[in-house]
Design a protein around this motif. Structure first.
Motif, PDB file in Angstrom:
ATOM      1  N   ALA A 327      43.152  56.849  41.178  1.00 42.53           N
ATOM      2  CA  ALA A 327      43.961  57.368  42.375  1.00 42.53           C
ATOM      3  C   ALA A 327      45.207  56.369  42.352  1.00 42.53           C
ATOM      4  N   GLY A 328      44.979  55.127  41.879  1.00 41.20           N
ATOM      5  CA  GLY A 328      45.937  53.994  41.862  1.00 41.20           C
ATOM      6  C   GLY A 328      45.879  53.397  43.221  1.00 41.20           C
ATOM      7  N   ARG A 329      44.857  53.636  43.968  1.00 40.54           N
ATOM      8  CA  ARG A 329      44.724  52.705  45.354  1.00 40.54           C
ATOM      9  C   ARG A 329      44.016  51.547  45.030  1.00 40.54           C
ATOM     10  N   THR A 330      44.665  50.301  44.457  1.00 41.37           N
ATOM     11  CA  THR A 330      44.278  49.148  44.039  1.00 41.37           C
ATOM     12  C   THR A 330      43.721  48.573  45.300  1.00 41.37           C
ATOM     13  N   GLU A 331      44.559  48.341  46.529  1.00 39.64           N
ATOM     14  CA  GLU A 331      44.055  47.575  47.463  1.00 39.64           C
ATOM     15  C   GLU A 331      42.633  48.302  48.204  1.00 39.64           C
ATOM     16  N   GLU A 332      42.583  49.717  48.145  1.00 42.14           N
ATOM     17  CA  GLU A 332      41.249  50.101  48.576  1.00 42.14           C
ATOM     18  C   GLU A 332      40.099  49.983  47.607  1.00 42.14           C
ATOM     19  N   ALA A 333      40.413  49.859  46.338  1.00 46.08           N
ATOM     20  CA  ALA A 333      39.151  49.194  45.457  1.00 46.08           C
ATOM     21  C   ALA A 333      38.907  47.698  45.707  1.00 46.08           C
ATOM     22  N   VAL A 334      39.886  46.967  45.858  1.00 49.58           N
ATOM     23  CA  VAL A 334      39.645  45.624  46.091  1.00 49.58           C
ATOM     24  C   VAL A 334      38.873  45.332  47.560  1.00 49.58           C
ATOM     25  N   SER A 335      39.156  46.083  48.666  1.00 49.66           N
ATOM     26  CA  SER A 335      38.592  46.109  49.683  1.00 49.66           C
ATOM     27  C   SER A 335      37.089  46.290  49.565  1.00 49.66           C
ATOM     28  N   LEU A 337      35.310  46.369  46.709  1.00 44.39           N
ATOM     29  CA  LEU A 337      34.719  45.276  45.917  1.00 44.39           C
ATOM     30  C   LEU A 337      34.623  43.910  46.415  1.00 44.39           C
ATOM     31  N   GLU A 338      35.201  43.659  47.602  1.00 48.53           N
ATOM     32  CA  GLU A 338      35.082  42.189  48.241  1.00 48.53           C
ATOM     33  C   GLU A 338      33.630  42.193  48.984  1.00 48.53           C
ATOM     34  N   ASN A 339      32.897  43.275  48.899  1.00 50.58           N
ATOM     35  CA  ASN A 339      31.555  43.186  49.300  1.00 50.58           C
ATOM     36  C   ASN A 339      30.417  42.827  48.184  1.00 50.58           C
ATOM     37  N   THR A 340      31.056  43.105  47.377  1.00 50.02           N
ATOM     38  CA  THR A 340      30.234  42.825  46.009  1.00 50.02           C
ATOM     39  C   THR A 340      30.832  41.859  44.844  1.00 50.02           C
ATOM     40  N   LEU A 345      34.854  40.237  40.367  1.00 49.60           N
ATOM     41  CA  LEU A 345      35.098  39.116  39.375  1.00 49.60           C
ATOM     42  C   LEU A 345      34.955  40.087  38.048  1.00 49.60           C
ATOM     43  N   ARG A 346      34.135  40.876  37.707  1.00 44.00           N
ATOM     44  CA  ARG A 346      34.021  41.552  36.343  1.00 44.00           C
ATOM     45  C   ARG A 346      35.167  42.407  36.300  1.00 44.00           C
ATOM     46  N   ARG A 347      35.840  43.013  37.491  1.00 45.72           N
ATOM     47  CA  ARG A 347      37.007  43.766  37.181  1.00 45.72           C
ATOM     48  C   ARG A 347      38.188  43.283  37.270  1.00 45.72           C
ATOM     49  N   VAL A 348      38.278  41.860  37.552  1.00 47.52           N
ATOM     50  CA  VAL A 348      39.288  41.097  37.982  1.00 47.52           C
ATOM     51  C   VAL A 348      40.522  41.368  36.886  1.00 47.52           C
ATOM     52  N   ASP A 349      40.343  41.415  35.651  1.00 51.08           N
ATOM     53  CA  ASP A 349      41.333  41.618  34.866  1.00 51.08           C
ATOM     54  C   ASP A 349      41.918  42.855  35.058  1.00 51.08           C
ATOM     55  N   GLN A 350      41.258  43.998  35.244  1.00 50.43           N
ATOM     56  CA  GLN A 350      41.953  45.216  35.638  1.00 50.43           C
ATOM     57  C   GLN A 350      42.640  45.317  36.864  1.00 50.43           C
ATOM     58  N   LEU A 351      41.950  44.517  37.811  1.00 55.95           N
ATOM     59  CA  LEU A 351      43.009  44.597  39.144  1.00 55.95           C
ATOM     60  C   LEU A 351      44.134  43.615  39.077  1.00 55.95           C
ATOM     61  N   LEU A 352      44.216  42.572  38.419  1.00 58.04           N
ATOM     62  CA  LEU A 352      45.329  41.628  38.286  1.00 58.04           C
ATOM     63  C   LEU A 352      46.516  42.554  37.616  1.00 58.04           C
ATOM     64  N   ARG A 353      46.319  43.362  36.611  1.00 61.83           N
ATOM     65  CA  ARG A 353      47.142  44.105  36.120  1.00 61.83           C
ATOM     66  C   ARG A 353      47.865  45.258  36.827  1.00 61.83           C
ATOM     67  N   THR A 354      46.992  45.729  37.955  1.00 63.32           N
ATOM     68  CA  THR A 354      47.554  46.694  38.709  1.00 63.32           C
ATOM     69  C   THR A 354      47.893  46.341  40.037  1.00 63.32           C
ATOM     70  N   GLY A 355      47.304  45.226  40.539  1.00 69.16           N
ATOM     71  CA  GLY A 355      47.297  44.728  41.940  1.00 69.16           C
ATOM     72  C   GLY A 355      48.336  43.412  42.110  1.00 69.16           C
ATOM     73  N   GLY A 356      48.491  43.300  43.455  1.00 75.07           N
ATOM     74  CA  GLY A 356      49.415  42.118  43.625  1.00 75.07           C
ATOM     75  C   GLY A 356      48.736  40.840  44.154  1.00 75.07           C
ATOM     76  N   PRO A 357      49.339  40.075  44.918  1.00 74.38           N
ATOM     77  CA  PRO A 357      48.737  38.670  45.338  1.00 74.38           C
ATOM     78  C   PRO A 357      47.623  38.878  46.054  1.00 74.38           C
ATOM     79  N   LEU A 360      44.444  38.134  43.510  1.00 71.68           N
ATOM     80  CA  LEU A 360      43.986  36.542  43.596  1.00 71.68           C
ATOM     81  C   LEU A 360      43.331  36.037  44.869  1.00 71.68           C
ATOM     82  N   GLU A 361      43.850  36.501  46.037  1.00 69.11           N
ATOM     83  CA  GLU A 361      43.089  36.162  47.122  1.00 69.11           C
ATOM     84  C   GLU A 361      41.587  36.518  47.216  1.00 69.11           C
ATOM     85  N   ALA A 362      41.509  37.668  46.950  1.00 66.74           N
ATOM     86  CA  ALA A 362      40.149  38.206  47.024  1.00 66.74           C
ATOM     87  C   ALA A 362      39.317  37.624  45.939  1.00 66.74           C
ATOM     88  N   ALA A 363      40.022  37.348  44.672  1.00 68.15           N
ATOM     89  CA  ALA A 363      39.154  36.701  43.505  1.00 68.15           C
ATOM     90  C   ALA A 363      38.609  35.395  44.072  1.00 68.15           C
TER      91      ALA A 363
END
Length: 696
Positions: A327-335, A337-340, A345-357, A360-363
């Motif tokens: 659904a394009g809700r990258t911030e929700e996905a990051v939120s 994934l921060e618990n795991t 980190l396994r998805r960080v490539d995809q997240l970096l291509r669709t998310g913002g700064p 990087l902070e979450a990573a």
């Protein structure tokens, strides 16, 4: 257990301590050392000294076991005959050979009478596909191998007691941060039953299932923190696949076992029940075996099977993340994934291509909590993002496939920041190993981030490793022995130019070219069969040589009674038999469901120096009639992807270790084989124990 210690650690367990009085034990020890030299092994000075003080009968008994173990390790436990008795000399031209067989069949009245009208199957010609001479005849036809300084000599070190050596190997395998090969899992099971002490921390789930199997049988507490741990244990107890990749027919469990399994399942919080959906059908089968309705004291365990049957709803963590990303809700996905941290980190490539700064902070926060193996795997992935090579994927069975990289590139600033985060966190976790002594030959060995596709053996290195090739002659060999049905394996070699094009090959359809020779085709292995390919490296006109083993007919590699591949190197003047154990550089079992094995590739560099790069690949192939001519496009694409990939090597880790090291009065050695002049008390890491360097 002796064999296991010797094969895995090149150490000889010696329980008893002699009285130090020279006698028959010293004579027996020297005789053992001489026998070992004939197969490329030798006893260390400490081992000779200890054996010399033991009773002669004990040394002889131990020596028989040691010699048998190393002969199996190098492949010398079988007789390696060759179809052409003078191989590599006097091998006929391919057409000349077939014409000779056909002429012989026509001139033989009995054979001619058996030929049917119509198309002729050349493989049915008399005298084809079977040895025409005995092994004794072959030995008599070849002169002795001339000993050279370049022959392999592997040192067997003095070990402690069998119990101590087994415990050390057990804790090394159990505590591995990387998944183990199937053979190592079997070794882990035997060691867990043999050793009294049990490790408290077992990071890899498959390893945990094997140890839990032994704990269950012994009535010890289980290591369980997810529902899938219990399912893996049920598969292990049923002799099945603990990776859960293939379904297992579950056995019936005793009432006491059912109670323990359900009690363990009851300790897992309902928040983790979403994992049941990944293996729903297998959970249904397990419920039929455990009868959870008979144990009302375990209500949360009963809920697990309700989820499997669809009675109770549960949403898996992965599905929630996928829904947010779709659904394009990258911030929700990051939120989420921060618990795991590992999953993030396994998805960080995809997240970096669709998310913002925020990504990087979450990573950066997740890097401090993820496993060392995840950090290293991500480091290797990101350092390959700067290339335009095809992406290569490899599964647990050594099957691989490639695809063009159509992902949008990562910004150089973002990529540099992520690499710096990973380097800093990996360095922080590495131990201080004191003074570091590193063998330059180990720097190009790839870090063992997974051992699943690497069958243990002599000289084995992880996929992507590079090592030099010494000697003027290179000789591949394969040996197999069928179990139930006629089995025909074909050793072949695909040769390519620097652009991975203009292929030529050596196989049963092309016996020789200007620099390579084939030993002849064997089509039945009831008593075992061996095939060889001899290559004169100085004359090779193509710089890429890919040996492969094709299943033409019969049993898979893991169905045959025995199947292994290896290679030898020797100087041109050494002569000797087709198989000489002292010249074997690598030998390993063939296994897996693929019908074509690609163990390694030989590459000639710009200065004419040859190297070997380790592949550990299996192609699916066809059910039968596989030939090198039919898979050359697939093989060349896969090999090119592996060769061009930038693997994370030991050199990367040693650079970080040197930054971390402080003078501490201790020494650590990292190399392919430990030299004899190391300071006493030196901690040693060789390919067998490189996985211990992967930080937790």
């Amino acid at each position: 257990m002796d064999d296991l210690i010797i094969a895995r650690r090149l150490r000889v367990p010696v329980d008893a301590a002699g009285d130090g009085t020279p006698g028959w034990g010293e004579v027996a020890a020297r005789q053992l050392d001489a026998a070992l030299l004939s197969v490329g092994f030798t006893c260390s000075a400490a081992l000779i000294d200890r054996l010399s003080g033991l009773p002669g009968e004990q040394v002889v008994d131990l020596g028989v076991r040691v010699l048998a173990a190393v002969r199996r390790l190098v492949g010398d436990h079988v007789e390696h005959n060759a179809y052409f008795i003078d191989f590599p000399r006097n091998v006929p031209d391919t057409l000349e050979f077939w014409a000779g067989l056909l002429r012989g069949a026509m001139l033989d009245p009995v054979a001619a009478a058996g030929l049917q009208p119509g198309p002729l199957n050349l493989l049915d010609l008399p005298r084809y596909g079977g040895y025409q001479h005995s092994y004794a005849d072959l030995v008599a036809a070849h002169t002795e191998l001339i000993s050279q300084a370049g022959d392999r000599v592997t040192v067997l070190e003095l070990g402690g007691s069998l119990r101590d050596e087994a415990r050390e190997l057990y804790f090394s395998l159990a505590g591995s941060e990387v998944p183990l090969a199937a053979e190592d899992l079997s070794a882990l099971r035997a060691l867990a039953a043999f050793c009294d002490d049990q490790p408290e921390r077992v990071p890899v789930r498959e390893n945990r299932a094997v140890i839990n199997e032994v704990r269950l049988a012994a009535g010890q507490p289980l290591l369980v923190d997810t529902v899938t741990d219990v399912l893996r244990l049920a598969h292990a107890c049923s002799g099945g696949d603990v990776t859960l990749a293939t379904p297992t027919r579950l056995r019936s469990f005793r009432r006491a076992e059912r109670r323990v399994l359900l009690a363990a399942l009851d300790t897992v919080p309902p928040a983790k029940h979403g994992d049941v959906l990944r293996h729903r059908e297998q959970w249904k089968r397990l419920g039929e075996r455990l009868h959870p309705h008979e144990y009302p004291q375990f209500p949360q365990a009963a809920q697990v099977f309700e989820v499997a049957r669809g009675v109770r709803k549960a949403t898996s963590f992965d599905s929630r993340v996928e829904a947010a990303l779709a659904a394009g809700r990258t911030e929700e996905a990051v939120s989420l994934l921060e618990n795991t941290p590992g999953a993030l980190l396994r998805r960080v490539d995809q997240l970096l291509r669709t998310g913002g700064p925020a990504v990087l902070e979450a990573a950066e926060k997740s890097a401090a909590r993820a496993s060392g193996r995840v950090l290293l795997s991500l480091r290797e992935h990101l350092q390959n993002r700067r290339t335009t090579a095809d992406r290569v994927f490899t599964n647990r069975y050594g099957r691989a496939w490639t695809t063009p990289d159509v992902r949008s590139p990562l910004g150089e600033e973002v990529l540099g920041r992520m690499l710096a985060i990973l380097d800093a966190e990996i360095t922080r976790r590495l131990p201080d190993l004191g003074e570091l002594i590193v063998d330059p030959a180990v720097l190009d060995v790839a870090l063992p981030l997974s051992g699943k596709a690497v069958a243990p053996g002599l000289g084995m290195l992880p996929r992507g490793s590079l090592s030099p090739v010494d000697g003027e002659l290179l000789r591949f060999f394969v040996h197999w022995r069928q179990a139930e049905q006629r089995t025909d394996y074909d050793l072949s070699a695909l040769m390519l130019d620097p652009t991975y094009d203009n292929p030529t090959h050596i196989s049963w359809t092309a016996y020789a070219n200007g620099f390579a020779t084939y030993s002849g085709d064997l089509t039945d292995a009831a008593d075992g069969a061996s095939e060889f390919i001899d290559i004169r490296l100085s004359d090779a006109t193509q710089p890429i040589i890919i040996p492969q083993v094709n299943i033409y007919a019969g049993e898979r590699f893991d169905e045959a009674a025995e199947a292994f591949f290896g290679y030898m190197t020797r100087d041109a003047a050494q002569e000797g038999r087709p198989f000489e154990p002292r010249t074997v550089r690598m030998k390993s079992d063939l296994r897996g469901y693929g019908r074509i094995a690609l163990p390694l590739v030989f590459l000639r560099g710009d200065e004419g120096v040859w190297q070997v790069k380790w592949l550990h690949l299996y192609l699916s192939g066809h059910p039968s009639f596989n030939q090198v001519e039919g898979n050359r496009l697939t093989a060349s694409l896969l090999v090119r992807s592996i060769v061009e990939r930038d693997y994370l090597r030991v050199g990367y880790l040693t650079d970080l270790l040197r930054v971390k090291a402080t003078p501490a009065g201790r020494t650590t050695y990292i190399g392919l084989q430990a030299p004899a002049d190391l300071p006493e008390g030196t901690r040693i890491y060789t390919p067998a124990t490189l996985h211990e360097l992967i930080p937790a």
